[in-house]
Scaffold this motif. Structure first.
Motif, PDB file in Angstrom:
ATOM      1  N   THR A 137      28.307 -53.921 -18.262  1.00 58.05           N
ATOM      2  CA  THR A 137      27.408 -53.697 -17.127  1.00 58.05           C
ATOM      3  C   THR A 137      25.982 -54.110 -17.488  1.00 58.05           C
ATOM      4  N   THR A 138      25.576 -53.848 -18.720  1.00 53.31           N
ATOM      5  CA  THR A 138      24.266 -54.319 -19.178  1.00 53.31           C
ATOM      6  C   THR A 138      24.246 -55.841 -19.253  1.00 53.31           C
ATOM      7  N   LEU A 139      25.333 -56.423 -19.755  1.00 52.70           N
ATOM      8  CA  LEU A 139      25.444 -57.879 -19.826  1.00 52.70           C
ATOM      9  C   LEU A 139      25.322 -58.500 -18.436  1.00 52.70           C
ATOM     10  N   ALA A 140      26.013 -57.918 -17.456  1.00 57.71           N
ATOM     11  CA  ALA A 140      25.979 -58.466 -16.096  1.00 57.71           C
ATOM     12  C   ALA A 140      24.603 -58.317 -15.469  1.00 57.71           C
ATOM     13  N   ALA A 141      23.951 -57.180 -15.706  1.00 55.45           N
ATOM     14  CA  ALA A 141      22.602 -56.986 -15.158  1.00 55.45           C
ATOM     15  C   ALA A 141      21.635 -58.021 -15.731  1.00 55.45           C
ATOM     16  N   GLY A 142      21.708 -58.261 -17.033  1.00 51.19           N
ATOM     17  CA  GLY A 142      20.851 -59.269 -17.648  1.00 51.19           C
ATOM     18  C   GLY A 142      21.151 -60.668 -17.127  1.00 51.19           C
ATOM     19  N   PHE A 143      22.431 -60.941 -16.911  1.00 50.98           N
ATOM     20  CA  PHE A 143      22.836 -62.239 -16.370  1.00 50.98           C
ATOM     21  C   PHE A 143      22.244 -62.467 -14.984  1.00 50.98           C
ATOM     22  N   LEU A 144      22.316 -61.462 -14.127  1.00 47.68           N
ATOM     23  CA  LEU A 144      21.806 -61.605 -12.757  1.00 47.68           C
ATOM     24  C   LEU A 144      20.282 -61.710 -12.733  1.00 47.68           C
ATOM     25  N   ARG A 179      28.846 -53.652  -7.139  1.00 49.21           N
ATOM     26  CA  ARG A 179      27.646 -54.467  -6.929  1.00 49.21           C
ATOM     27  C   ARG A 179      27.559 -55.583  -7.964  1.00 49.21           C
ATOM     28  N   LEU A 180      27.846 -55.262  -9.219  1.00 46.70           N
ATOM     29  CA  LEU A 180      27.813 -56.285 -10.258  1.00 46.70           C
ATOM     30  C   LEU A 180      28.861 -57.351  -9.972  1.00 46.70           C
ATOM     31  N   SER A 181      30.016 -56.932  -9.466  1.00 43.22           N
ATOM     32  CA  SER A 181      31.052 -57.895  -9.111  1.00 43.22           C
ATOM     33  C   SER A 181      30.583 -58.794  -7.984  1.00 43.22           C
ATOM     34  N   GLN A 182      29.936 -58.181  -7.000  1.00 43.11           N
ATOM     35  CA  GLN A 182      29.408 -58.954  -5.874  1.00 43.11           C
ATOM     36  C   GLN A 182      28.430 -60.009  -6.361  1.00 43.11           C
ATOM     37  N   GLY A 183      27.570 -59.631  -7.285  1.00 47.82           N
ATOM     38  CA  GLY A 183      26.548 -60.560  -7.760  1.00 47.82           C
ATOM     39  C   GLY A 183      27.084 -61.679  -8.615  1.00 47.82           C
ATOM     40  N   THR A 184      28.190 -61.444  -9.317  1.00 50.69           N
ATOM     41  CA  THR A 184      28.730 -62.455 -10.229  1.00 50.69           C
ATOM     42  C   THR A 184      29.921 -63.203  -9.653  1.00 50.69           C
ATOM     43  N   GLY A 185      30.376 -62.792  -8.477  1.00 56.53           N
ATOM     44  CA  GLY A 185      31.515 -63.468  -7.878  1.00 56.53           C
ATOM     45  C   GLY A 185      32.850 -63.082  -8.472  1.00 56.53           C
ATOM     46  N   VAL A 186      32.923 -61.878  -9.016  1.00 56.43           N
ATOM     47  CA  VAL A 186      34.155 -61.386  -9.638  1.00 56.43           C
ATOM     48  C   VAL A 186      34.777 -60.338  -8.725  1.00 56.43           C
ATOM     49  N   ARG A 187      36.109 -60.398  -8.581  1.00 56.47           N
ATOM     50  CA  ARG A 187      36.784 -59.415  -7.739  1.00 56.47           C
ATOM     51  C   ARG A 187      36.574 -58.016  -8.302  1.00 56.47           C
ATOM     52  N   PRO A 188      36.067 -57.080  -7.517  1.00 58.62           N
ATOM     53  CA  PRO A 188      35.748 -55.748  -8.047  1.00 58.62           C
ATOM     54  C   PRO A 188      37.003 -54.922  -8.296  1.00 58.62           C
ATOM     55  N   TRP A 203      39.280 -55.736 -15.154  1.00 58.58           N
ATOM     56  CA  TRP A 203      38.010 -56.046 -14.482  1.00 58.58           C
ATOM     57  C   TRP A 203      36.927 -56.369 -15.509  1.00 58.58           C
ATOM     58  N   ALA A 204      36.849 -55.570 -16.573  1.00 60.56           N
ATOM     59  CA  ALA A 204      35.845 -55.813 -17.608  1.00 60.56           C
ATOM     60  C   ALA A 204      36.039 -57.189 -18.232  1.00 60.56           C
ATOM     61  N   ARG A 205      37.287 -57.584 -18.434  1.00 67.60           N
ATOM     62  CA  ARG A 205      37.538 -58.917 -18.995  1.00 67.60           C
ATOM     63  C   ARG A 205      37.098 -60.010 -18.032  1.00 67.60           C
ATOM     64  N   ARG A 206      37.411 -59.856 -16.737  1.00 64.98           N
ATOM     65  CA  ARG A 206      36.980 -60.868 -15.760  1.00 64.98           C
ATOM     66  C   ARG A 206      35.467 -61.002 -15.742  1.00 64.98           C
ATOM     67  N   LEU A 207      34.782 -59.861 -15.734  1.00 65.36           N
ATOM     68  CA  LEU A 207      33.320 -59.896 -15.668  1.00 65.36           C
ATOM     69  C   LEU A 207      32.744 -60.503 -16.940  1.00 65.36           C
ATOM     70  N   HIS A 208      33.257 -60.094 -18.082  1.00 61.07           N
ATOM     71  CA  HIS A 208      32.785 -60.632 -19.364  1.00 61.07           C
ATOM     72  C   HIS A 208      32.995 -62.141 -19.424  1.00 61.07           C
ATOM     73  N   ILE A 211      30.765 -64.448 -17.301  1.00 59.86           N
ATOM     74  CA  ILE A 211      29.405 -64.632 -17.797  1.00 59.86           C
ATOM     75  C   ILE A 211      29.382 -65.455 -19.077  1.00 59.86           C
ATOM     76  N   THR A 212      30.377 -65.270 -19.953  1.00 62.89           N
ATOM     77  CA  THR A 212      30.295 -65.842 -21.302  1.00 62.89           C
ATOM     78  C   THR A 212      31.085 -67.128 -21.490  1.00 62.89           C
ATOM     79  N   LEU A 213      32.042 -67.421 -20.612  1.00 66.65           N
ATOM     80  CA  LEU A 213      32.835 -68.641 -20.779  1.00 66.65           C
ATOM     81  C   LEU A 213      32.270 -69.762 -19.917  1.00 66.65           C
ATOM     82  N   PRO A 214      32.447 -71.020 -20.331  1.00 68.75           N
ATOM     83  CA  PRO A 214      32.065 -72.132 -19.459  1.00 68.75           C
ATOM     84  C   PRO A 214      32.838 -72.039 -18.138  1.00 68.75           C
TER      85      PRO A 214
END
Length: 230
Positions: A137-144, A179-188, A203-208, A211-214
């Motif tokens: 969640t911290t990673l996603a917030a920083g990404f956004l 909300r983090l899913s909405q911002g990153t385009g990941v299914r919540p 879900w955590a794997r999808r979000l991670h 953000i981190t994979l090409p």
């Protein structure tokens, strides 16, 4: 050799690792942090004792969906649901050995992984993982926020931000999964208490990975969920 990662999620009978045991554990072990093909998924449920249930925190039990999700027969202690031969009964000591091997030297990743680490340490009486954990969640917030900065060319601030920062602020405040899913385009994930530890970890794997994979690798490895969020 790359450091392995382990996306972890647990469900417990309360907030205190010294008094409230875990009843559901998921570990998604990735041998190579840059290659999702090296993932292995492990999902266990542990039926707590009657005394542990008596001492459980009622709000946690209800919120975690214990009564709806517990699938271990009463005469059984522990079941591994994703064993190669299908759901398999295992001894608690064998479970501990398996978890220790999976987490040895790994970087723990998850939503509030420090919470998970406290309960794992209490059960295992050991902490073989890397002491540096990664909260997605911290990673996603920083990404956004980083995207907002790159888009506007301005530093983020919290007073009366421009519209783009206002929308980004809405997405990151509270670090809420939907909300983090909405911002990153990941299914919540599903809302609690209908969501299992497996659903949380997937879900955590999808979000991670979002953000981190090409982008091309993410699209190739996440065309659809491996399992339904359950």
């Amino acid at each position: 050799m790359p450091q392995p990662t382990a996306i972890v999620d647990i469900k417990t009978l309360g907030p205190d690792p010294d008094h409230h045991p875990m009843w559901q554990i998921v570990v998604i072990h990735r041998a190579d942090p840059y290659d999702p093909a090296t993932d292995s998924i492990h999902w266990w449920q542990i039926r707590p004792s009657e005394q542990s249930l008596h001492n459980a925190d009622s709000h946690t039990v209800e919120h975690s969906g214990y009564h709806a999700q517990m699938r271990v027969p009463r005469e059984t202690s522990t079941v591994s649901f994703l064993a190669p031969a299908g759901p398999t009964r295992i001894e608690p000591a064998d479970l501990d050995k398996e978890i220790l091997a999976l987490l040895d030297g790994a970087e723990l990743i998850g939503a509030t992984p420090n919470f998970d680490a406290r309960f794992l340490r209490a059960r295992l009486n050991a902490a073989p993982w890397n002491p540096r954990t990664l909260d997605i969640t911290t990673l996603a917030a920083g990404f956004l926020l980083g995207k907002a900065h790159a888009y506007t060319g301005r530093e983020p601030f919290w007073g009366t931000p421009p519209d783009y920062y206002a929308s980004t602020r809405y997405l990151v405040e509270g670090r809420l999964p939907h909300r983090l899913s909405q911002g990153t385009g990941v299914r919540p994930p599903r809302p609690e208490p209908n969501r299992s530890a497996l659903g949380n970890a997937l879900w955590a794997r999808r979000l991670h990975d979002r953000i981190t994979l090409p982008p091309t690798l993410y699209a190739a490895t996440h065309p659809s969920p491996v399992f339904a969020d359950r």
